[in-house]
Design a protein around this motif. Structure first.
Motif, PDB file in Angstrom:
ATOM      1  N   TRP A  91       1.042  -1.195  -0.094  1.00 21.11           N
ATOM      2  CA  TRP A  91      -0.214  -0.071  -0.016  1.00 21.11           C
ATOM      3  C   TRP A  91       1.091   0.926   0.103  1.00 21.11           C
ATOM      4  O   TRP A  91       2.317   1.102   1.282  1.00 21.11           O
ATOM      5  CB  TRP A  91      -0.773   0.090   0.742  1.00 21.11           C
ATOM      6  CG  TRP A  91      -1.576   1.295   1.728  1.00 21.11           C
ATOM      7  CD1 TRP A  91      -1.109   2.540   1.890  1.00 21.11           C
ATOM      8  CD2 TRP A  91      -3.496   1.956   0.820  1.00 21.11           C
ATOM      9  NE1 TRP A  91      -2.294   3.687   1.726  1.00 21.11           N
ATOM     10  CE2 TRP A  91      -3.249   2.579   1.412  1.00 21.11           C
ATOM     11  CE3 TRP A  91      -3.747   0.503  -0.404  1.00 21.11           C
ATOM     12  CZ2 TRP A  91      -4.420   3.208   1.228  1.00 21.11           C
ATOM     13  CZ3 TRP A  91      -4.979   1.491  -0.266  1.00 21.11           C
ATOM     14  CH2 TRP A  91      -5.375   2.714  -0.415  1.00 21.11           C
ATOM     15  N   GLY A  92       0.735   2.074  -1.152  1.00 23.75           N
ATOM     16  CA  GLY A  92       1.344   3.347  -0.915  1.00 23.75           C
ATOM     17  C   GLY A  92       0.502   4.698  -0.846  1.00 23.75           C
ATOM     18  O   GLY A  92      -0.802   4.508  -1.347  1.00 23.75           O
ATOM     19  N   TYR A  93       1.391   5.785  -1.084  1.00 19.84           N
ATOM     20  CA  TYR A  93       0.248   7.274  -0.950  1.00 19.84           C
ATOM     21  C   TYR A  93      -0.370   7.357  -2.059  1.00 19.84           C
ATOM     22  O   TYR A  93      -0.953   7.855  -2.534  1.00 19.84           O
ATOM     23  CB  TYR A  93       1.350   8.072  -0.715  1.00 19.84           C
ATOM     24  CG  TYR A  93       1.317   8.526   0.604  1.00 19.84           C
ATOM     25  CD1 TYR A  93       0.790   8.820   1.804  1.00 19.84           C
ATOM     26  CD2 TYR A  93       2.427   7.785   1.184  1.00 19.84           C
ATOM     27  CE1 TYR A  93       0.818   9.028   2.964  1.00 19.84           C
ATOM     28  CE2 TYR A  93       2.996   7.909   2.680  1.00 19.84           C
ATOM     29  CZ  TYR A  93       1.950   8.307   3.379  1.00 19.84           C
ATOM     30  OH  TYR A  93       1.384   8.642   4.941  1.00 19.84           O
ATOM     31  N   ARG A  94       0.687   6.314  -3.695  1.00 18.23           N
ATOM     32  CA  ARG A  94      -0.720   6.430  -4.610  1.00 18.23           C
ATOM     33  C   ARG A  94      -2.233   5.961  -4.523  1.00 18.23           C
ATOM     34  O   ARG A  94      -2.287   6.440  -4.974  1.00 18.23           O
ATOM     35  CB  ARG A  94       0.293   5.549  -6.122  1.00 18.23           C
ATOM     36  CG  ARG A  94       0.533   4.539  -5.195  1.00 18.23           C
ATOM     37  CD  ARG A  94       1.512   3.472  -6.499  1.00 18.23           C
ATOM     38  NE  ARG A  94       1.792   2.647  -6.209  1.00 18.23           N
ATOM     39  CZ  ARG A  94       2.410   1.958  -5.621  1.00 18.23           C
ATOM     40  NH1 ARG A  94       2.852   2.726  -4.866  1.00 18.23           N
ATOM     41  NH2 ARG A  94       2.413   0.617  -5.197  1.00 18.23           N
ATOM     42  N   HIS A  95      -1.859   4.168  -3.601  1.00 14.96           N
ATOM     43  CA  HIS A  95      -3.441   4.168  -3.265  1.00 14.96           C
ATOM     44  C   HIS A  95      -4.520   4.958  -2.520  1.00 14.96           C
ATOM     45  O   HIS A  95      -5.086   4.917  -2.519  1.00 14.96           O
ATOM     46  CB  HIS A  95      -3.697   2.798  -2.638  1.00 14.96           C
ATOM     47  CG  HIS A  95      -2.588   1.927  -3.760  1.00 14.96           C
ATOM     48  ND1 HIS A  95      -1.252   1.381  -2.857  1.00 14.96           N
ATOM     49  CD2 HIS A  95      -2.445   1.803  -4.612  1.00 14.96           C
ATOM     50  CE1 HIS A  95      -0.625   0.790  -4.199  1.00 14.96           C
ATOM     51  NE2 HIS A  95      -1.196   0.374  -5.059  1.00 14.96           N
ATOM     52  N   GLN A  96      -3.601   5.268  -1.537  1.00 11.88           N
ATOM     53  CA  GLN A  96      -4.295   6.220  -0.772  1.00 11.88           C
ATOM     54  C   GLN A  96      -5.212   7.612  -1.627  1.00 11.88           C
ATOM     55  O   GLN A  96      -5.913   7.580  -1.844  1.00 11.88           O
ATOM     56  CB  GLN A  96      -3.846   7.644  -0.075  1.00 11.88           C
ATOM     57  CG  GLN A  96      -4.241   7.970   0.965  1.00 11.88           C
ATOM     58  CD  GLN A  96      -3.184   9.462   1.846  1.00 11.88           C
ATOM     59  OE1 GLN A  96      -3.142  10.272   0.882  1.00 11.88           O
ATOM     60  NE2 GLN A  96      -3.224   9.034   2.691  1.00 11.88           N
ATOM     61  N   GLN A  97      -4.430   7.911  -2.841  1.00 15.26           N
ATOM     62  CA  GLN A  97      -4.709   9.204  -3.734  1.00 15.26           C
ATOM     63  C   GLN A  97      -6.151   8.822  -4.264  1.00 15.26           C
ATOM     64  O   GLN A  97      -7.569   9.518  -4.497  1.00 15.26           O
ATOM     65  CB  GLN A  97      -3.947  10.021  -4.608  1.00 15.26           C
ATOM     66  CG  GLN A  97      -2.869  10.281  -4.040  1.00 15.26           C
ATOM     67  CD  GLN A  97      -3.221  11.374  -3.199  1.00 15.26           C
ATOM     68  OE1 GLN A  97      -3.432  12.462  -3.834  1.00 15.26           O
ATOM     69  NE2 GLN A  97      -3.323  11.785  -1.856  1.00 15.26           N
ATOM     70  N   CYS A  98      -5.744   7.124  -5.273  1.00 12.71           N
ATOM     71  CA  CYS A  98      -7.048   7.194  -5.483  1.00 12.71           C
ATOM     72  C   CYS A  98      -8.080   6.456  -4.519  1.00 12.71           C
ATOM     73  O   CYS A  98      -8.959   6.252  -5.582  1.00 12.71           O
ATOM     74  CB  CYS A  98      -6.386   5.405  -6.021  1.00 12.71           C
ATOM     75  SG  CYS A  98      -5.178   5.573  -7.898  1.00 12.71           S
ATOM     76  N   GLY A 102      -3.004  11.101 -14.415  1.00 11.22           N
ATOM     77  CA  GLY A 102      -1.763  10.723 -15.175  1.00 11.22           C
ATOM     78  C   GLY A 102      -0.562  11.037 -14.356  1.00 11.22           C
ATOM     79  O   GLY A 102       0.032  11.057 -14.628  1.00 11.22           O
ATOM     80  N   LYS A 103      -0.207  12.160 -13.249  1.00 15.23           N
ATOM     81  CA  LYS A 103       0.371  12.249 -12.341  1.00 15.23           C
ATOM     82  C   LYS A 103       1.132  11.246 -11.584  1.00 15.23           C
ATOM     83  O   LYS A 103       1.962  10.807 -10.591  1.00 15.23           O
ATOM     84  CB  LYS A 103      -0.091  13.948 -11.928  1.00 15.23           C
ATOM     85  CG  LYS A 103       0.445  14.856 -12.326  1.00 15.23           C
ATOM     86  CD  LYS A 103       1.149  14.659 -13.264  1.00 15.23           C
ATOM     87  CE  LYS A 103       1.294  16.338 -13.609  1.00 15.23           C
ATOM     88  NZ  LYS A 103       2.224  16.815 -14.625  1.00 15.23           N
ATOM     89  N   TRP A 104      -0.458   9.778 -11.027  1.00 22.35           N
ATOM     90  CA  TRP A 104       0.143   9.308 -10.085  1.00 22.35           C
ATOM     91  C   TRP A 104       0.131   7.816 -10.198  1.00 22.35           C
ATOM     92  O   TRP A 104       0.229   6.721  -9.938  1.00 22.35           O
ATOM     93  CB  TRP A 104      -1.444   9.765  -8.673  1.00 22.35           C
ATOM     94  CG  TRP A 104      -1.278  10.159  -8.632  1.00 22.35           C
ATOM     95  CD1 TRP A 104      -1.102  12.036  -7.794  1.00 22.35           C
ATOM     96  CD2 TRP A 104      -0.048  10.837  -6.770  1.00 22.35           C
ATOM     97  NE1 TRP A 104      -1.344  12.737  -7.250  1.00 22.35           N
ATOM     98  CE2 TRP A 104      -0.523  12.106  -6.288  1.00 22.35           C
ATOM     99  CE3 TRP A 104       0.364   9.511  -6.583  1.00 22.35           C
ATOM    100  CZ2 TRP A 104       0.323  12.131  -5.044  1.00 22.35           C
ATOM    101  CZ3 TRP A 104       1.444   9.858  -5.147  1.00 22.35           C
ATOM    102  CH2 TRP A 104       1.415  11.372  -4.299  1.00 22.35           C
ATOM    103  N   ALA A 105      -0.280   7.337 -11.966  1.00 23.25           N
ATOM    104  CA  ALA A 105      -0.650   6.011 -12.150  1.00 23.25           C
ATOM    105  C   ALA A 105       0.023   5.672 -13.083  1.00 23.25           C
ATOM    106  O   ALA A 105       0.578   6.086 -14.101  1.00 23.25           O
ATOM    107  CB  ALA A 105      -2.281   5.655 -12.894  1.00 23.25           C
ATOM    108  N   PRO A 106       1.597   4.572 -11.802  1.00 20.65           N
ATOM    109  CA  PRO A 106       2.323   4.170 -13.074  1.00 20.65           C
ATOM    110  C   PRO A 106       1.647   3.774 -14.105  1.00 20.65           C
ATOM    111  O   PRO A 106       1.032   2.779 -14.128  1.00 20.65           O
ATOM    112  CB  PRO A 106       3.547   3.757 -12.237  1.00 20.65           C
ATOM    113  CG  PRO A 106       2.923   4.404 -10.797  1.00 20.65           C
ATOM    114  CD  PRO A 106       1.831   4.282 -10.940  1.00 20.65           C
TER     115      PRO A 106
END
Length: 509
Positions: free
Chosen positions: A24-31, A175-179
């Motif tokens: 779990w990362g902050y990219r998932h928190q943003q999602c 576009g900024k957060w999704a690898p």
């Protein structure tokens, strides 16, 4: 000083080894925050139809704006905090106008919203959108009572204007957060809010309307929830990994390496000319048009078909209405995982994966619509066809809808605003075409023509997407890199510049 630098480098290396992509990362928190935003937005969008059932009771009294019967009994009652609540004498065309007014505002601000998301970032834009929805929704009951259907329509236009910012804002954020290797799953989770918002919105709206809170409670509830999401966005959302205060250096590097760019180019001017000349954009737009057209048929016309031809009022059965959306939400996770694995394991290229997902969504959905035209008058068979259609149609979101981010992560919101505006504009003719075909709403042969048109839209637009679509990253997505000056040639450059200045001074003398 050198020891400090070495220590920092060692800390970064240690942190990088601890970073796990699967965790779990902050990219998932943003999602998750974006998912909540879209879920509430779609619930607010879909609540109006059910709310009107509780708000209106049309009787031919020559006045379609004032309440049928309502007497104020104190301040709280005049503010519609306590019962009894007013019931309005609105004709069907007035009710349809109030529903349609949301989409007038929604379409009007689509293209500017993409530019606003790119210029100011998603945090400001989405927070502002949800807070505007909060205020308008809370004030809606009072505005409706004292201003009639005209003011209620104006309130819905304002909500449409603010919600026009949501889809471009979500795409800009993704576009900024999704690898790349997680893009399908992260995008599918966020856009799953469309289905889940509808599933939750319909029964919640009906429950509140039948409670002591009455129909004004519907709008106050969604207003408060929208405000809560606005605060969540303001305090926890970030425009990009580089702007998040708590993200680890390793996760930030992982995301930026996957995207191939950092946040420093966030404020670049939009290359409109290059965007409008890119064939991939037109493939997305065409597929988006077909998908939206058929979706309007599926959601708006199929209930009328089942009522007039099948003799089943699907809107009267909450389970029948919600089940296809619920199944769609679950299959959404499977298709997102599958498309990501096709890319991660190098089974298909990104371009072919998008085309495969788009076809997997459109072709079975077209078959479902055609099957519906020949289905017997059996509610179980009809519901099974609807579940089958919705279960597969969501796969197209892993095709054309994610494709903007593949082509240009830095301008995904701008491209989404273009395709969303054109698709909704073209699909707005769907009810007109349907009305032209259906000269008799009880004639099954005419309904077959309606379903054939929508199925044809699915198939033809998908074919165009398969032929000209691409997921190759555009060269204009990243800014031109400044060429480093060779240190050995630096003295010579300075000498030449000095000679030019000296010659200029002598000529002036």
């Amino acid at each position: 000083m050198e020891d400090n630098v070495e220590t920092q480098n060692q800390d970064h290396k240690t942190e990088a080894t601890k970073f796990k992509v699967a965790g779990w990362g902050y990219r998932h928190q943003q999602c998750f925050i974006l998912f909540c935003t879209l879920t509430i937005a779609y619930s607010m969008r879909s609540c109006m139809g059910v709310a009107l059932v509780a708000m209106t009771d049309f009787e031919d009294k020559g006045n379609d704006s004032k309440p049928v019967e309502f007497k104020t009994e104190g301040v709280l009652n005049s503010l519609m905090v306590v019962a009894p609540y007013p019931i309005f004498n609105w004709q069907k065309k007035v009710q349809d106008t109030v529903i349609a007014s949301f989409f007038w505002g929604y379409m009007l601000l689509q293209i500017p919203a993409g530019h606003l998301a790119h210029r100011f970032g998603t945090r400001y834009l989405l927070t502002g959108a949800m807070m505007i929805n909060c205020v308008v929704s809370i004030l809606f009951p009072i505005a409706t009572y004292y201003g009639g259907w005209v003011l209620s329509a104006i309130c819905r236009v304002l909500q449409g204007l603010s919600q026009a910012c949501i889809m471009p804002g979500l795409h800009t954020a993704l576009g900024k957060w999704a690898p790349l290797h997680e893009r399908g799953r992260m995008s599918a989770f966020v856009y799953g809010g469309q289905a889940l918002g509808t599933v939750f919105g319909l029964p919640i709206t009906g429950f509140i309307a039948s409670s002591p809170m009455g129909w004004p409670g519907i709008f106050r509830f969604y207003g408060l929830v929208s405000g809560m999401i606005g605060f969540l966005l303001w305090f926890m959302a970030a425009d990009a990994p580089a702007q998040h205060p708590k993200i680890s250096a390793a996760e930030k590097k992982y995301i930026e390496d996957e995207l191939g760019s950092s946040d420093k180019n966030k404020r670049m001017a939009v290359p409109w000319g290059k965007i409008l000349r890119h064939k991939g954009l037109y493939a997305i737009i065409i597929s988006h048009v077909g998908h939206t057209w058929a979706q309007i048929t599926l959601y708006s016309e199929v209930p009328a078909f089942m009522d007039k031809v099948m003799g089943v009022n699907i809107k009267a059965n909450g389970l029948l209405t919600a089940l296809p959306f619920l199944v769609m939400w679950f299959t959404n996770f499977f298709f997102s995982w599958m498309t990501d694995m096709l890319i991660v394991k190098n089974i298909l290229s990104v371009t072919n994966t998008r085309k495969f997902a788009n076809s997997l969504g459109n072709i079975p959905a077209a078959i479902g619509l055609i099957s519906l035209a020949y289905a017997p008058k059996n509610i179980y068979i009809v519901e099974a066809i609807l579940v089958f259609t919705c279960a597969f149609k969501i796969a197209a979101h892993l095709g054309f809808q994610v494709n903007h981010i593949d082509i240009a992560p830095n301008y995904a919101g701008t491209m989404m605003s273009l395709s969303n505006f054109i698709s909704n504009l073209c699909a707005s003719f769907c009810p007109i075409v349907t009305g032209y075909i259906l000269t008799d709403v009880t004639d099954r042969n005419l309904w077959k023509q309606v379903f054939f048109v929508s199925a044809g839209m699915y198939l033809i637009t998908n074919l165009v997407y398969v032929v000209i679509g691409t997921a190759e990253k555009a060269d204009w997505n990243d800014p031109p890199q400044e060429q480093p000056v060779d240190e050995e040639s630096q003295p010579m450059v300075e000498k030449l510049n000095g000679n030019r200045i000296k010659e200029k001074e002598e000529s002036q003398c």
